[in-house]
Design an enzyme around this catalytic site. Sequence first.
Site, mmCIF file in Angstrom:
data_model
loop_
_atom_site.group_PDB
_atom_site.id
_atom_site.type_symbol
_atom_site.label_atom_id
_atom_site.label_comp_id
_atom_site.label_asym_id
_atom_site.label_seq_id
_atom_site.Cartn_x
_atom_site.Cartn_y
_atom_site.Cartn_z
ATOM 1 N N TYR A 216 35.332 31.664 36.964
ATOM 2 C CA TYR A 216 34.081 32.428 36.911
ATOM 3 C C TYR A 216 34.036 33.260 35.636
ATOM 4 O O TYR A 216 35.043 33.846 35.233
ATOM 5 C CB TYR A 216 33.994 33.412 38.104
ATOM 6 C CG TYR A 216 33.574 32.829 39.437
ATOM 7 C CD1 TYR A 216 33.045 31.552 39.573
ATOM 8 C CD2 TYR A 216 33.706 33.600 40.591
ATOM 9 C CE1 TYR A 216 32.667 31.065 40.822
ATOM 10 C CE2 TYR A 216 33.327 33.121 41.841
ATOM 11 C CZ TYR A 216 32.809 31.846 41.944
ATOM 12 O OH TYR A 216 32.438 31.365 43.177
ATOM 13 N N GLU A 336 28.181 33.752 54.545
ATOM 14 C CA GLU A 336 29.356 33.025 54.048
ATOM 15 C C GLU A 336 29.955 32.274 55.228
ATOM 16 O O GLU A 336 30.044 32.798 56.335
ATOM 17 C CB GLU A 336 30.377 34.004 53.449
ATOM 18 C CG GLU A 336 31.625 33.309 52.892
ATOM 19 C CD GLU A 336 32.545 34.255 52.111
ATOM 20 O OE1 GLU A 336 32.038 34.998 51.242
ATOM 21 O OE2 GLU A 336 33.759 34.244 52.383
HETATM 22 C C1 3EB Z 1 32.448 32.574 46.209
HETATM 23 O O1 3EB Z 1 32.355 31.353 46.321
HETATM 24 C C2 3EB Z 1 32.082 33.386 47.410
HETATM 25 O O2 3EB Z 1 37.714 36.251 46.621
HETATM 26 O O3 3EB Z 1 39.060 35.192 47.979
HETATM 27 C C3 3EB Z 1 34.689 33.003 48.871
HETATM 28 C C4 3EB Z 1 36.004 32.705 49.241
HETATM 29 C C5 3EB Z 1 34.424 34.106 48.075
HETATM 30 C C6 3EB Z 1 37.060 33.502 48.799
HETATM 31 C C7 3EB Z 1 37.928 35.409 47.503
HETATM 32 C C8 3EB Z 1 35.501 34.892 47.630
HETATM 33 C C9 3EB Z 1 36.800 34.603 47.992
HETATM 34 O O4 3EB Z 1 32.791 33.135 45.155
HETATM 35 C C10 3EB Z 1 33.038 34.462 47.691
#
Ligand code: 3EB
Length: 353
Positions: A216, A336
């Site tokens: 990201y 989520e």
């Molecule tokens: C995402 O896809 C949504 O920080 O461990 C999903 C699964 C999300 C795990 C983490 C964050 C986490 O970014 C958020």
Amino acid sequence: MHDTVSRLHGASLSVAAFLSQPVQWRNNVLGALCFLADPVDSSVQADGEVPCMCVPMRRLDGGNSICEAWYANGQLTHGRLGDIHYRHDDDVLFGVVMLPEANFEADSNKTPLQQATESAYRQVFTLLDRLHFPYLFRFWNYIADINVHSFGLERYRQFNLGRKDAFLAHGRDLVGNFPAACALGSTQGPLAIAFLAGRVAPFNIENPRQISAYRYPQQYGPRSPTFSRASLVRLGTEEVLFVSGTASIVGHVTLHPDDVIAQTRETLANIESVLAQANVRTTRAKFELANLCYKIYLRRERDLEQVRHEVERIVGHPPESIYLHADICRQDLLVEIEATAGHPFTSVDGGRG
Ligand code: 3EB
């Protein structure tokens, strides 16, 4: 309580039912995740041998608590190391860490949450080295006030700083080597982390519709999240799939910020895409949306009926779906969804005796 769907993923039951199970049942449980509406019931943690993570989070679809128990297979060992309570058999280790941020002082360059996170993760990695369970399958992370800004940074981003630093410090920052995970917000309580680890490397799975979370861009925080979209674990002839918390993100961007139905649809499209990747790897029957056990986190209580309707329209009636009231790690995310899948557990695969 549903039938066992895999070697590991056992029963989901109320806290009261969990506490009243006979000792023989508890002797087959690695540990449990418990979600309770009320301030955490200390009787759950009072159990000497079964590590239980307690999160103050309300179930929205009936009942006032839910405990997710993970099953063992054979001889069990339990113990404590630092702040971790763990239990393991020969193949799988389950552990929990619950750390109050008040144990840490705000110093000039690390916030209390960041320090608590780094400490928790470093302790996990140290434990796994010591007990020879090198491979992480799955983390569950619960953080109070996850979207609140303090010390100039959103708390989820503070958590990501501490987590990434611990991965780096233990040489675990290898691309393609991150466990499945979820990160949700509660209204109160200590930082609560649970994990499963083992002795055989899982397949870590990414989603072609999404940029890997560890890539990201910086707009989502100074340190990227260290998780993969799913992990596929082999345990003898069994396979267990852990689908990470999944949201309405395509590429790295949140889609449909104000539309919970469209977010639900996008999220399930993401999970389907993850399943297609897992199905390249599985040696067993293909994974399908209809056969997963779901936990569905909703930011707004009032969205329950709409989301449930949409999930049932797309998925049908899966073996389990549990709805919880939680904050999601981006302010614009309303839902989520995470999932676990196994293959039907039959005595041919070796029962648990
Ligand atoms: C995402 O896809 C949504 O920080 O461990 C999903 C699964 C999300 C795990 C983490 C964050 C986490 O970014 C958020």
